[in-house]
Design an enzyme around this catalytic site. Sequence first.
Site, PDB file in Angstrom:
ATOM      1  N   LYS A  15      -4.059 -11.432  -6.637  1.00  0.00           N
ATOM      2  CA  LYS A  15      -5.399 -11.637  -5.668  1.00  0.00           C
ATOM      3  C   LYS A  15      -6.424 -10.486  -6.216  1.00  0.00           C
ATOM      4  O   LYS A  15      -6.140  -9.461  -6.603  1.00  0.00           O
ATOM      5  CB  LYS A  15      -4.793 -11.054  -4.439  1.00  0.00           C
ATOM      6  CG  LYS A  15      -5.792 -10.975  -3.408  1.00  0.00           C
ATOM      7  CD  LYS A  15      -4.975 -10.596  -1.988  1.00  0.00           C
ATOM      8  CE  LYS A  15      -5.025  -8.875  -1.960  1.00  0.00           C
ATOM      9  NZ  LYS A  15      -4.752  -8.570  -0.304  1.00  0.00           N
TER      10      LYS A  15
ATOM     11  N   LYS B 205      -9.811  -4.512  -4.770  1.00  0.00           N
ATOM     12  CA  LYS B 205     -10.635  -3.200  -5.014  1.00  0.00           C
ATOM     13  C   LYS B 205      -9.703  -2.402  -6.001  1.00  0.00           C
ATOM     14  O   LYS B 205     -10.207  -1.827  -6.838  1.00  0.00           O
ATOM     15  CB  LYS B 205     -11.013  -2.400  -3.945  1.00  0.00           C
ATOM     16  CG  LYS B 205     -12.155  -3.247  -3.184  1.00  0.00           C
ATOM     17  CD  LYS B 205     -12.480  -2.547  -2.023  1.00  0.00           C
ATOM     18  CE  LYS B 205     -13.200  -3.694  -0.910  1.00  0.00           C
ATOM     19  NZ  LYS B 205     -13.204  -3.014   0.373  1.00  0.00           N
TER      20      LYS B 205
ATOM     21  N   LYS C 284       0.881  -1.411  -0.025  1.00  0.00           N
ATOM     22  CA  LYS C 284      -0.030  -0.099   0.040  1.00  0.00           C
ATOM     23  C   LYS C 284       0.977   1.131  -0.135  1.00  0.00           C
ATOM     24  O   LYS C 284       0.606   2.116  -0.590  1.00  0.00           O
ATOM     25  CB  LYS C 284      -0.924   0.100   1.292  1.00  0.00           C
ATOM     26  CG  LYS C 284      -2.141  -0.945   1.068  1.00  0.00           C
ATOM     27  CD  LYS C 284      -3.248  -0.465   2.207  1.00  0.00           C
ATOM     28  CE  LYS C 284      -4.206  -1.407   2.347  1.00  0.00           C
ATOM     29  NZ  LYS C 284      -5.288  -1.203   3.112  1.00  0.00           N
TER      30      LYS C 284
HETATM   31  P1  AMP Z   1     -10.644  -5.711   3.827  1.00  0.00           P
HETATM   32  O1  AMP Z   1     -11.484  -5.391   2.875  1.00  0.00           O
HETATM   33  O2  AMP Z   1      -9.348  -5.490   3.341  1.00  0.00           O
HETATM   34  O3  AMP Z   1     -10.951  -5.230   5.142  1.00  0.00           O
HETATM   35  O4  AMP Z   1     -10.664  -7.295   3.908  1.00  0.00           O
HETATM   36  C1  AMP Z   1     -11.495  -8.063   4.448  1.00  0.00           C
HETATM   37  C2  AMP Z   1     -11.427  -9.481   4.615  1.00  0.00           C
HETATM   38  O5  AMP Z   1     -11.550  -9.982   3.365  1.00  0.00           O
HETATM   39  C3  AMP Z   1     -10.322  -9.967   5.144  1.00  0.00           C
HETATM   40  O6  AMP Z   1     -10.387 -11.029   6.187  1.00  0.00           O
HETATM   41  C4  AMP Z   1      -9.399 -10.217   3.892  1.00  0.00           C
HETATM   42  O7  AMP Z   1      -8.475 -11.499   4.267  1.00  0.00           O
HETATM   43  C5  AMP Z   1     -10.325 -10.961   3.073  1.00  0.00           C
HETATM   44  N1  AMP Z   1     -10.004 -10.869   1.616  1.00  0.00           N
HETATM   45  C6  AMP Z   1      -9.655  -9.697   1.038  1.00  0.00           C
HETATM   46  N2  AMP Z   1      -9.379  -9.861  -0.474  1.00  0.00           N
HETATM   47  C7  AMP Z   1      -9.558 -11.271  -0.362  1.00  0.00           C
HETATM   48  C8  AMP Z   1      -9.151 -12.146  -1.730  1.00  0.00           C
HETATM   49  N3  AMP Z   1      -9.056 -11.741  -2.848  1.00  0.00           N
HETATM   50  N4  AMP Z   1      -9.710 -13.401  -1.657  1.00  0.00           N
HETATM   51  C9  AMP Z   1     -10.105 -14.003  -0.103  1.00  0.00           C
HETATM   52  N5  AMP Z   1     -10.178 -13.100   0.755  1.00  0.00           N
HETATM   53  C10 AMP Z   1      -9.887 -11.859   0.904  1.00  0.00           C
END
Ligand code: AMP
Length: 328
Positions: free
Chosen positions: A194, A197, A113
């Site tokens: 991965k 967003k 980031k």
């Molecule tokens: P965040 O939106 O960054 O707060 O992520 C929320 C949750 O989604 C966290 O537990 C991340 O590990 C999971 N996460 C984010 N991107 C992915 C992905 N591409 N595949 C699986 N889990 C994800």
Amino acid sequence: MTTSRVFSGIQPTGDPHIGNFLGAIQNYVRMQDGHDAVYCIVDLHAITVPKDPEELRANTLRLAQLLMASGLDPERCTLFVQSHVPEHAQLGWLMEGTVSFGELSRMTQFKEKGDRSEFVSAGLFTYPALQAADILLYDTNFVPVGDDQRQHLELSRDAAQRFNSRYGETFVVPEHVIPPVAARVMDLQRPDDKMSKSAAAENGLVMMLEDLKSIEKKFKRAVTDSDGEVRWDPENKAGVSNLLSILGAVTDQDPKNLAEQYTQYGALKVDTAEAVIAKLGPIQQRFAELQADPAETSRLLRLGAEKAREVATVVYERARTNIGFLQP
Ligand code: AMP
Ligand code: TRP
């Protein structure tokens, strides 16, 4: 027997995608049963990257509604907003004295980031200290997260152990729970990256609230490879394996077994799209219903924060006392 506590956090930074759903949210829902589950919308984490205030407010409410629409039931779990429970920021400071500059410098999420941003806030760097505080504040046993949070969880464990050995037994040492399938959902167009967003191409990213027709199109156009064989092999066949793991996670089946049922990429794409749509359709409907009554969502979030504080104040008091702060 005391029930074990589950805690997880999710950032209100725009609507979640199917990676968030399969890697995290779906497991939040499952873990409501049989555990004392606490789920937090982490707005303090979100502001480590500058946000438009109105957008942050709206996104926080939307995320609460989407989590409820996905199956989080305020009667069966505690769902609240991080900034409504001031002990998160307070314990966050104690954690900043517990984790080291070196440890924070090694966090890959910060490096990624930080490299991408023009303005790198101090908070983006100390973000994992606040995350440790979130978890430790609830005497948490298990933390459901996607694969990308492994390193942060390891740091939270180290922080708990270090604090306990410096100041005496204070925190429960938490364990992560990473789903066996779809812990890392990949971009549909660039299956070596991965799903995120900040995806390079819009076609690679599938949002939970996306138009169902558009979801179908994206799966049909998903990048595979040219050898034509459906086989579970994430290393050499990233695109096909990603489809298999999405289908597996949505239908609760083993992707390796699924691979044996398909001979053609086309059928795999169609079935995966159908399964995702069957899952998201009803969630989108419930979401629309909940959106009609934002005051009710706010009320439920206030109740959630009250419930969360019942635990947070007790654990914070324990930490405060053990570290040697004078009683006011
Ligand atoms: P965040 O939106 O960054 O707060 O992520 C929320 C949750 O989604 C966290 O537990 C991340 O590990 C999971 N996460 C984010 N991107 C992915 C992905 N591409 N595949 C699986 N889990 C994800
Ligand atoms: N860092 C997590 C993410 O980006 C969000 C988060 C904040 C979290 N606090 C947490 C996850 C506590 C689990 C537990 O997804």
